[in-house]
Design an enzyme around this catalytic site. Structure first.
Site, mmCIF file in Angstrom:
data_model
loop_
_atom_site.group_PDB
_atom_site.id
_atom_site.type_symbol
_atom_site.label_atom_id
_atom_site.label_comp_id
_atom_site.label_asym_id
_atom_site.label_seq_id
_atom_site.Cartn_x
_atom_site.Cartn_y
_atom_site.Cartn_z
ATOM 1 N N ARG A 173 31.288 48.589 38.274
ATOM 2 C CA ARG A 173 32.545 47.654 38.210
ATOM 3 C C ARG A 173 33.725 48.211 37.568
ATOM 4 N NH1 ARG A 173 33.674 42.544 34.864
ATOM 5 N NH2 ARG A 173 34.322 41.135 36.230
ATOM 6 N N ILE A 180 39.658 40.015 38.991
ATOM 7 C CA ILE A 180 38.409 40.130 39.511
ATOM 8 C C ILE A 180 37.397 39.118 38.910
ATOM 9 C CG2 ILE A 180 38.024 42.100 37.513
ATOM 10 C CD1 ILE A 180 36.153 43.627 39.669
ATOM 11 N N SER A 181 36.445 38.492 39.848
ATOM 12 C CA SER A 181 35.566 37.249 39.146
ATOM 13 C C SER A 181 34.958 37.678 37.967
ATOM 14 C CB SER A 181 34.879 36.524 40.084
ATOM 15 O OG SER A 181 35.854 36.117 41.191
ATOM 16 N N GLN A 182 34.511 36.686 37.252
ATOM 17 C CA GLN A 182 33.114 36.949 36.300
ATOM 18 C C GLN A 182 31.939 37.298 37.000
ATOM 19 O OE1 GLN A 182 32.501 33.087 34.543
ATOM 20 N NE2 GLN A 182 31.495 34.232 32.819
ATOM 21 N N PRO A 183 31.381 38.375 36.630
ATOM 22 C CA PRO A 183 30.030 38.938 37.060
ATOM 23 C C PRO A 183 29.182 37.632 37.614
ATOM 24 C CG PRO A 183 30.466 40.396 35.441
ATOM 25 C CD PRO A 183 31.522 39.046 35.347
#
Lengths: 247, 807
Positions: free
Chosen positions: A70, A96-99
């Site tokens: 990431r 970038i989205s939350q994992p």
């Protein structure tokens, strides 16, 4: 003068800034922190199981999350936070989205190794990289040219050979590679484009995260039945019962 | 006798107030409204800070008054533009605050920077008070007159100029105030001219650097990243900055809430952004009516399929999408009401060819008005009143509208709408869908509060798509045929039923499947009779919105916060309504900072040189704090009530706030004669009694008075408002100068401290007033202010030893 309360206040402020900077830790072994991140996700998913209708996520999805770097998908200033379970800014007003959300969205698509997936909104390419390890082909469309070009180069450099990125309008999908087993619409849309529904295979699933740039409020999962009918599932990505006392 | 610097004080106050209101506008554009509220609220603590600092350094500063006073004004002028420019370079991101501590620090830096101009303005005024302490009521009057002028002036300015240019104008006005100060203080013309020339040159240089840096997370900058986007028109007014964007390569296709099963696609569109966000569209001319078929695929199209609509009223018609929807459904006559004239101008003038100029078509009337104002001043009856998605999706789901007063969705508003429906007519309200349900259920509670008869259940229908809900309230009961039509309409478009008088649970969760049929269950629980228990147990605030508590979008509940915070990393970030938390944080920061500013100087204040006739400092603190709290609370609460009466948010604010400030100015100017005759201590009792009596009388009778005069023409309403404000404000202008005069006699060294305390209290008051109004309503705000006023009666800071024990 140190005794001046105003100066002390300013010192305190400066100290806060410095100490915040010191929290920027150097991470040598990213695979360890990735594992930690995935552990956290596993734990969080367990507490949300009622809503996802499952205790744990697909092992393959978790495995892939453990391998996708990431930190390669975020700007340099954000690298220290790359494995924190939170959304991150990636420039151009994009995120970038939350994992945790990436994990759930990917899992809910129920992908198989021979799936063909269309993504609208490549962003930094992280979601495409995650999909890459799970399916046969990923086609990703980005509307913002500089982002798309950067993502394309990044994905190539990192060896995600089964991802194809193009710059352009995603409204009409990607006719020449249709139909798709799964579609993921990470770009904001005022409605679900009818052409995308057409390009979804019978039995296929489409995932649309809904919310603001940083916060996902709900996940919309469109399931195209074998008879072509559409059923949406609206999933709250969190274990939360809005009424107390009746459960 | 020394010449009083009345003109420079007035001009400085005018610039400072105009700057404050302009910053609201600027920050609403570059960030979001609620952060604008927070930043500016806190920046005003600069006034408090100026008092504290002067309290500590007063001897030195007063010795150099001739230099320091104009210098402080000039510094206000320059810092107003410099500090804004610097804050723009600090790229703080509001949405990340939940995750990233550093964002709070950046925000703190923004507020410290923006407090500097207010610090300089406050310092100049406070020093003048101290220097001319024998006539400070005149100075205070000039301060208030100036502020009143600034308030009305900035509205004019924002009509004439873009907000960034208005900033330069205000900065230049500040510089003129410095020049006038120089003249008033009899500077040598050559010295003055050279200073003025240099500073003007600096200002011009700064103005050339100025450019608005809009947060990249707002939709306008986001859209402009796409190839082929072009800004084709930009208009500005106090209501907002409107930007029209044309996309040459990839067409806009804005159709929020359109059915997923829609076979139709939107027509070409131009995007219209208000304050760089909240996108709406101007739709291209349809060659044939069938091209508008996509507008029949929204939940908001429901009322049209139930019955042909003869007379349709659209509230908030904007770029005209709802008008087109009515046209597609062959409404015979469409009345479009829009508050912002610029929308109508864009559609009818700038882009008339593109849009086919819908507003000028034969069966369409348009009106520039607030929806409720239009309804109270026109007696028509309608088959359909349509209110659809007036707010931005992003800001709505993030809970950013919590602080916005909105009089369109209150119990009183619903009653008004329904009273204007023909028998069998529909009121249709479409809102963004949130998960877990919020708006949809609050609409039900508001309806139930408005119409308390059990039969109302027969008059309601609600449906939902994955994105929107539409509530219909019928003037009459829904019949079986209509309910069957609702069911068909929904089934064809993949919409679910939330409520019909005959709904079964199996119908409620079929196409947009939730874990549980929350909307249906909520509606059933609320309509079943024991709605109170459900409201109590619900984790969001569902209490109905009223004109006294017009916060429809305030869903936050403290009891749910711990659970929501614990879910932050588990996908729960969307549950937290940040708007309310922000204002609460603002209050906490304001209180802590104020304590620092108020207590800090206390230990270091010089002892009174004469050592006689001392005043208890506790009295000074309590008195100035309480009148600061009370003044702002009364002002804010009554301005809210007048806005509702006058309806237009900007012009009402400008007129009522100006009236408050100007008449308070008269009160201040008058109280010199007042205090000559009797000790101020006795006078204050009279003044406070009058303020309290007037406030309570207004509280009891003003709503009835407004009801009686609701149909008056606007100009008559403005005059009535000013007449009502005048006596109240006149007396409210007195407690401050009466007490300052009293301090000036023997305890002038306490004046800056008192000024600082009053400044801090004003900030706390404006934030606390909003919180109180959200929780308890504006009436309670007024009562709180009345209590504050009453509490100062025994605390008047007078040094009459016969009456007051010496400290």
């Amino acid at each position: 003068m140190n005794s001046n309360p105003y100066i002390q206040f300013v010192y305190a402020l400066v100290f806060c800034f410095i100490s915040a900077d010191e929290s920027v830790y150097a991470v040598e072994d990213y695979s360890m922190v990735r594992k930690n991140m995935v552990q956290l996700i596993k734990y969080d998913v367990q507490s949300t199981r009622d809503y996802l209708d499952k205790d744990k996520l697909n092992a393959k999805v978790l495995k892939v999350l453990e391998t996708v770097p990431r930190h390669e998908f975020v700007p340099e200033s954000q690298i220290p936070y790359a494995y924190e379970n939170r959304p991150l800014p990636i420039g151009h007003g994009q995120t970038i989205s939350q994992p945790y959300i990436v994990a759930i969205m990917t899992d809910l698509l129920q992908l198989s190794p021979d799936s063909r997936v269309l993504e609208l909104g490549t962003g930094s390419g992280y979601q495409a990289a995650v999909l890459s390890g799970l399916v046969k082909e990923v086609y990703s469309i980005e509307i913002v040219e500089p982002l798309g070009i950067a993502a394309q180069k990044r994905l190539q450099k990192l060896g995600y050979g089964n991802v194809t990125v193009k710059i352009g309008d995603g409204y009409y999908g990607w006719e020449e590679h249709a139909p798709f087993d799964a579609i993921i619409v990470t770009a904001a849309a005022s409605h679900i484009p009818p052409p995308l529904v057409e390009q979804l295979k019978a039995g296929g699933r489409m995932m649309v995260p809904v919310g603001s740039f940083f916060v996902t409020q709900q996940l919309l999962l469109v399931h195209k039945q074998t008879d072509g009918k559409l059923i949406n599932r609206q999933i709250l990505p969190v274990r939360f019962v809005p009424v107390t006392g009746d459960h | 006798m020394k010449t009083l610097p009345l003109f420079s004080i007035a001009l400085l106050s005018a610039s400072a107030l105009a700057y404050e209101l302009l910053l609201m506008r600027l920050f609403s554009i570059i960030h979001w409204h609620h952060f604008a509220y927070m930043i500016i609220g806190l920046a005003l603590l600069g006034y408090g800070f100026s008092g504290s600092l002067i309290a500590l350094m007063q001897d030195r500063l007063i010795r150099h008054f001739q230099t320091v006073y104009p210098l402080a004004i000039a510094l206000f002028s320059l810092s107003s533009i410099i500090c804004f420019e610097i804050t723009q370079t600090l790229s703080f991101n509001t949405e990340e605050i939940l995750w990233d501590f550093r964002q709070s620090l950046l925000l703190l830096a923004v507020f410290v920077l923006l407090s500097l101009p207010f610090f300089f303005a406050g310092a100049a005024i406070c020093l003048a008070f101290l220097f001319y302490k024998d006539r400070l009521n005149q100075l205070y009057a000039a301060d208030l007159f100036g502020a009143g002028g600034g308030c009305i002036g900035v509205v004019g300015l924002l009509n004439a100029l873009f907000p960034d240019h208005a900033l330069v104008a205000i900065s230049a006005l500040g510089l003129c105030a410095a020049l006038i100060a120089g003249i008033e203080l009899k500077f040598k013309p050559i010295t003055l001219a050279s200073y003025f020339f240099c500073l003007s040159a600096l200002l011009v240089f700064l103005a050339m650097q100025l450019q608005l840096a809009i947060s990249p997370y707002k939709s306008l900058p986001h859209t402009l990243l796409i190839n082929g986007m072009e800004i084709v028109s930009e208009r500005s007014s106090p209501l907002g900055l409107i930007t029209v964007v044309n996309s040459k390569k990839i067409p806009f296709r804005h159709a929020p809430g359109m059915s997923i099963a829609s076979p139709h696609q939107p027509l070409p569109q131009l995007a219209v952004f208000t304050d760089a966000d909240n996108m709406s569209v101007i739709t291209g001319k349809a060659e044939n009516i069938q091209q508008l078929a996509y507008l029949g695929q929204m939940t908001s199209a429901l009322p049209y399929v139930l019955k042909p609509s003869d007379q349709v009223l659209i509230i908030g018609s904007g770029g005209g999408a709802d008008v087109l929807q009515a046209k597609f459904h062959q409404a015979a006559h469409i009345h479009a009401v829009e508050l912002n004239p610029q929308y109508i101008e864009l559609v009818s003038q700038d882009f008339a060819d593109f849009s086919g100029d819908i507003y000028q078509q034969a069966n369409i009337d348009w009106h520039i008005a607030d929806g409720r104002d239009y309804l109270t001043s026109h007696e028509n009856q309608y088959d359909l009143i349509q209110i659809s998605l007036l707010d931005s999706f992003n800001a709505s789901v993030a809970g950013l509208y919590a602080l916005n007063e909105n009089y369109l969705y209150t119990t009183e508003a619903l009653k008004l709408y329904v009273s204007r429906l023909k028998p069998g007519g529909y009121l249709s309200i479409t809102r963004w869908l949130k998960l877990p349900p919020r708006d949809a259920l609050k609409l039900f509670t508001t309806v139930l509060e408005a119409f308390k008869t059990p039969s109302i259940r027969q008059n309601l229908v609600m449906i939902r798509s994955w994105q929107t809900t539409t509530l219909l309230i019928k003037n009459g009961a829904f019949n079986a045929q209509e309910i069957a039509q609702v069911e068909n309409f929904s089934a064809e478009r993949n919409f679910d039923l939330v409520y019909t008088p005959t709904i079964k649970e199996a119908q409620a969760n079929r196409y947009n499947v939730l874990k549980q049929a929350w909307f249906y269950q909520g509606a059933q629980a609320l309509l079943s009779g024991d709605s109170q228990t459900f409201i109590e147990n619900y984790k969001f605030n569902l209490r109905p919105a009223s004109d006294d508590q017009p916060y429809f979008q305030h869903f936050f509940r403290w009891s749910s916060l711990p659970e929501m915070l614990s879910l932050l990393s588990k996908g729960g970030a969307g549950l937290i309504e940040t708007g309310y938390l922000i204002i609460f944080a603002t209050l906490c920061i304001a209180i802590l900072t104020s304590l620092f500013f108020i207590l800090g100087p206390l230990f270091r204040l010089p002892k009174n040189p004469s050592q006689t006739k001392l005043i208890k400092r506790r009295h000074v603190a309590v008195y100035f704090f309480a009148i600061g709290l009370a003044f702002l609370m009364i002002e804010i609460a009554f301005i809210q009530k007048f806005i509702l009466f006058l309806h237009h948010p900007v012009y009402s604010l400008a007129i009522t706030l100006t009236a408050f400030l100007v008449f308070a100015g008269f009160g201040s100017a008058y109280c010199k004669q007042f205090s000559k005759n009797a000790p101020s201590r006795f006078r204050i009792v009279g003044v406070i009694s009058l303020i309290v009596a007037l406030s309570l009388a207004y509280l009891c009778f003003i709503d009835d008075l407004f009801q009686l005069t609701a149909a008056w023409p606007l100009i008559a309403k403005f005059i009535l408002s000013i007449l009502l404000i005048a006596p109240l404000a006149f007396f409210m202008g007195m407690p401050m100068p009466l007490a300052l005069n009293s301090l000036a006699q023997d305890n002038a060294h306490l004046i800056p401290w008192a000024w600082g305390i009053n400044g801090c209290a004003s900030v706390i008051s404006s934030v606390a007033a909003t919180l109180l109004a959200m929780q308890f309503g504006f009436s309670i705000v007024i009562l709180t202010a009345v209590i504050c006023y009453l509490s100062v009666i025994g605390q008047f800071p007078a040094s009459d030893s016969a009456m007051q024990p010496v400290h």
